[in-house]
Design a protein around this motif. Structure first.
Motif, short mmCIF file in Angstrom:
data_model
loop_
_atom_site.label_atom_id
_atom_site.label_comp_id
_atom_site.label_asym_id
_atom_site.label_seq_id
_atom_site.Cartn_x
_atom_site.Cartn_y
_atom_site.Cartn_z
N VAL A 1 0.89 -1.23 -0.06
CA VAL A 1 0.05 0.07 -0.03
C VAL A 1 0.92 1.34 -0.12
O VAL A 1 0.57 2.08 -0.67
N GLN A 2 2.01 1.21 0.88
CA GLN A 2 2.76 2.32 0.70
C GLN A 2 3.66 2.77 -0.49
O GLN A 2 3.64 3.60 -0.98
N SER A 3 4.06 1.50 -1.23
CA SER A 3 4.68 1.35 -2.43
C SER A 3 3.57 2.18 -3.52
O SER A 3 4.11 3.03 -4.33
N VAL A 4 2.34 1.68 -3.30
CA VAL A 4 1.36 2.18 -4.22
C VAL A 4 1.20 3.69 -4.25
O VAL A 4 1.06 4.44 -5.08
N ASP A 5 0.98 4.15 -3.04
CA ASP A 5 1.06 5.44 -2.64
C ASP A 5 2.14 6.41 -3.20
O ASP A 5 1.99 7.51 -3.83
N GLU A 6 3.31 5.79 -2.85
CA GLU A 6 4.51 6.70 -3.39
C GLU A 6 4.33 6.57 -5.12
O GLU A 6 4.85 7.79 -5.48
N ILE A 7 3.75 5.43 -5.52
CA ILE A 7 3.80 5.70 -7.05
C ILE A 7 2.86 6.52 -7.52
O ILE A 7 3.19 7.20 -8.51
N LEU A 8 1.81 6.68 -6.94
CA LEU A 8 0.63 7.52 -7.20
C LEU A 8 1.29 9.01 -6.98
O LEU A 8 0.99 10.04 -7.99
#
Length: 130
Positions: free
Chosen positions: A31-38
């Motif tokens: 989830v943290q990685s997806v947020d950073e990607i966004l």
């Protein structure tokens, strides 16, 4: 045997809890990685918009610079034409004055010659009368 059953049942729950914990942590990291990607995507979109805006501004500046260069070129041409016309008029006036001065000189010469002829004629008349 009863003890072994209890031991395996308790350890089984401990393993399941460990797996659940590991799964939860993996989920949090994802989830943290997806947020950073966004966030990166938003920053890239913002950078693209700023780049397009800068390109538009640069194009506008280029057009204005071309217009200014063209205006200055025509101002220079007009100034050269005006100066050429002034010089031409000046030369015409000088030539015209030269011709007038030449005519005046010719007139003076003709007047002087006429005076000489008249003086000679008067002298001849006077000489005849004596």
């Amino acid at each position: 045997m009863k003890e072994k059953l209890i031991y395996y049942n308790e350890n089984k729950e401990g393993k399941i809890e460990k797996l659940k914990d590991a799964t939860y942590q993996a989920k949090e990291v994802m989830v943290q990685s997806v947020d950073e990607i966004l966030d990166r995507g938003r920053k890239i979109e913002l950078l693209v918009k700023k780049t397009q805006n800068l390109d538009n501004v640069a194009s506008g500046l280029q057009q204005r610079a071309d217009q200014y260069r063209s205006q200055e070129k025509w101002k220079s041409i007009r100034l050269k034409l005006v100066l050429a016309a002034i010089v031409g008029v000046g030369i015409y006036i000088l030539v015209k004055n030269e011709n007038k001065e030449g005519k005046i000189e010719k007139l003076k010469d003709a007047t002087y010659q006429a005076k000489e002829v008249m003086v000679q004629s008067v002298d001849e008349i006077l000489d005849r009368g004596r």
